[in-house]
Design a protein around this motif. Structure first.
Motif, mmCIF file in Angstrom:
data_model
loop_
_atom_site.group_PDB
_atom_site.id
_atom_site.type_symbol
_atom_site.label_atom_id
_atom_site.label_comp_id
_atom_site.label_asym_id
_atom_site.label_seq_id
_atom_site.Cartn_x
_atom_site.Cartn_y
_atom_site.Cartn_z
ATOM 1 N N UNK A 55 0.826 -1.224 0.000
ATOM 2 C CA UNK A 55 0.000 0.000 0.000
ATOM 3 C C UNK A 55 0.854 1.265 0.000
ATOM 4 N N UNK A 56 2.006 1.228 0.673
ATOM 5 C CA UNK A 56 2.823 2.451 0.783
ATOM 6 C C UNK A 56 3.742 2.668 -0.419
ATOM 7 N N UNK A 57 3.773 1.709 -1.322
ATOM 8 C CA UNK A 57 4.581 1.825 -2.542
ATOM 9 C C UNK A 57 4.201 3.100 -3.312
ATOM 10 N N UNK A 58 5.122 4.026 -3.447
ATOM 11 C CA UNK A 58 4.871 5.252 -4.216
ATOM 12 C C UNK A 58 4.053 6.305 -3.481
ATOM 13 N N UNK A 59 3.677 6.041 -2.209
ATOM 14 C CA UNK A 59 2.834 6.998 -1.479
ATOM 15 C C UNK A 59 3.667 8.132 -0.891
ATOM 16 N N UNK A 60 3.122 9.341 -0.973
ATOM 17 C CA UNK A 60 3.795 10.495 -0.340
ATOM 18 C C UNK A 60 3.320 10.671 1.096
ATOM 19 N N UNK A 61 2.106 10.145 1.352
ATOM 20 C CA UNK A 61 1.495 10.277 2.671
ATOM 21 C C UNK A 61 0.967 8.914 3.105
ATOM 22 N N UNK A 62 1.207 8.567 4.371
ATOM 23 C CA UNK A 62 0.682 7.311 4.924
ATOM 24 C C UNK A 62 -0.229 7.662 6.101
ATOM 25 N N UNK A 63 -1.447 7.132 6.086
ATOM 26 C CA UNK A 63 -2.391 7.361 7.187
ATOM 27 C C UNK A 63 -2.738 6.004 7.806
ATOM 28 N N UNK A 64 -2.766 5.937 9.129
ATOM 29 C CA UNK A 64 -3.176 4.690 9.789
ATOM 30 C C UNK A 64 -4.330 4.948 10.742
ATOM 31 N N UNK A 65 -5.238 3.970 10.833
ATOM 32 C CA UNK A 65 -6.388 4.043 11.739
ATOM 33 C C UNK A 65 -6.619 2.645 12.311
ATOM 34 N N UNK A 66 -5.779 2.302 13.294
ATOM 35 C CA UNK A 66 -5.750 0.949 13.854
ATOM 36 C C UNK A 66 -6.256 0.976 15.295
ATOM 37 N N UNK A 97 -0.775 9.246 11.987
ATOM 38 C CA UNK A 97 -1.497 8.181 12.694
ATOM 39 C C UNK A 97 -2.721 8.779 13.368
ATOM 40 N N UNK A 98 -3.894 8.316 12.955
ATOM 41 C CA UNK A 98 -5.171 8.832 13.484
ATOM 42 C C UNK A 98 -5.746 7.942 14.579
ATOM 43 N N UNK A 99 -5.116 6.801 14.864
ATOM 44 C CA UNK A 99 -5.584 5.893 15.905
ATOM 45 C C UNK A 99 -5.478 6.578 17.260
ATOM 46 N N UNK A 100 -6.236 6.098 18.242
ATOM 47 C CA UNK A 100 -6.064 6.591 19.612
ATOM 48 C C UNK A 100 -5.100 5.655 20.321
ATOM 49 N N UNK A 101 -3.904 6.151 20.635
ATOM 50 C CA UNK A 101 -2.871 5.326 21.267
ATOM 51 C C UNK A 101 -2.240 6.104 22.427
ATOM 52 N N UNK A 102 -1.326 5.464 23.153
ATOM 53 C CA UNK A 102 -0.674 6.130 24.284
ATOM 54 C C UNK A 102 0.180 7.300 23.781
ATOM 55 N N UNK A 103 0.158 8.436 24.486
ATOM 56 C CA UNK A 103 1.035 9.555 24.103
ATOM 57 C C UNK A 103 2.505 9.125 24.003
#
Ligand code: NAD
Length: 302
Positions: A55-66, A97-103
């Motif tokens: 999925x990240x092949x050639x991407x300028x931006x990576x977004x995660x929602x895990x 990273x848009x997930x809610x994770x530990x600071x």
């Protein structure tokens, strides 16, 4: 030229967020471990990749929602002999990273990213699945101003309000404060609605009164937990979809962990955590968190 975006994690939130980016004509390459989640997003113009790495092949931006910290850390940093995405991304890539994770987890990612010349932002969201679908989310962003400036045109297509909370991890700190309050408000609102029903009030009438009175809050406005009061909320569909009880429990755990570390008193946050934990232990972890009202009724879940 069209910005190429890799989107990893297409669940209740990530799915509609990725769809909004695809509809806004970004070139979206998406991946989720769950084939059904991928299929929903593919219908709206995103290309589905075989793996996160593809999925990240050639991407300028990576977004995660895990779901949680461990999923995000293993995606980007790898572990158990597996490489993470950070080893594959070219310098300059913007990671959101848009997930809610530990600071602390968000800060660890930001530092690891910096060492590889990646721009990393923590950008957790509020607004629920309805906000994700409508593109009206609130983003709470931690990280460098310059990285946020690059992210803004993308976040704009998924949300309505974008706040810079501070440096790396500050978005997550803001999010855990907000969700601790939400967890408490859901229980408090449920208690009031249950008491009203016991007193013979129609819950819709009582909700209408409280929305215009001093008890007004987001749960009453957007997320009433009593079936039949509102359409398009989890209560209207057997508490399916929405924001899982176990995800709320995770967020309260993050809030309590932070509170203990800083010696900040959060007695109602602690009580809320115990009530959602009991609700989850009774088999309701996968139901939306508004189903906690059924535990407070002292009646079996629907
Ligand atoms: P979800 O469980 O519906 O979706 C998570 C998705 O991640 C699933 O589809 C799962 O298959 C996928 N996934 C897990 N590990 C993966 C991996 N290694 N690679 C690819 N995909 C993977 O959860 P959600 O409700 O969408 O929540 C996501 C995050 O957003 C959580 O951190 C949650 O706390 C937060 N959040 C949720 C809401 C809400 O209302 N649901 C609101 C605000 C924030």
């Amino acid at each position: 030229s069209t910005t190429r975006i890799a989107f990893i994690g297409l669940g209740n939130m990530g799915g509609p967020m990725a769809i909004n980016l695809a509809r806004a004509s970004f070139a979206v390459q998406a991946f989720d471990l769950d084939a059904a989640a991928c299929a929903r997003v593919a219908e709206h113009g995103a290309r589905i990749a075989e793996s996160a790495l593809a999925a990240v092949e050639g991407a300028e931006v990576v977004i995660s929602m895990l779901p949680a910290s461990r999923h995000v850390e293993s995606l980007y940093l790898g572990g158990a002999g597996e490489p993470g995405l950070f080893d594959a991304l070219p310098a300059g890539t913007l990671v959101i990273d848009c997930s809610t994770i530990a600071p602390a987890s968000a800060q660890k990612l930001a530092e690891a990213g910096k060492a590889r010349s990646l721009a990393v932002l923590d950008a957790p969201v509020s607004g629920g699945t309805a906000g994700a679908a409508a593109g009206t989310l609130t983003f709470m962003v931690g990280g460098d101003e310059s990285a946020l400036a690059r992210a803004e045109p993308i976040l704009d297509r998924m949300g309505q309000n974008i706040f810079h909370a501070g440096g790396a991890g500050a978005g997550q700190s803001a999010k855990l404060c907000n969700n601790m309050l939400l967890g408490i408000l859901m229980i408090g609102t449920s208690e009031a609605l249950n008491l009203g029903r016991s007193l013979g009030l129609d819950p819709a009438v009582l909700a209408g009164i409280m929305k215009k009175s001093s008890g007004a809050n987001w749960v009453l406005e957007k997320y009433n937990p009593v079936p039949g009061v509102m359409d398009n909320v989890p209560a209207a569909r057997g508490y399916s979809g929405g924001f899982g009880t176990d995800l709320m429990l995770k967020d309260l755990g993050l809030a309590l962990e932070a509170a203990i570390a800083k010696r900040a008193p959060v007695p109602l946050g602690g009580l809320a955590e115990s009530l959602y934990a009991a609700h989850s232990a009774a088999g309701n972890g996968g139901l939306d968190f508004s189903s906690v009202i059924t535990a407070l009724e002292g009646r079996p879940r629907p």
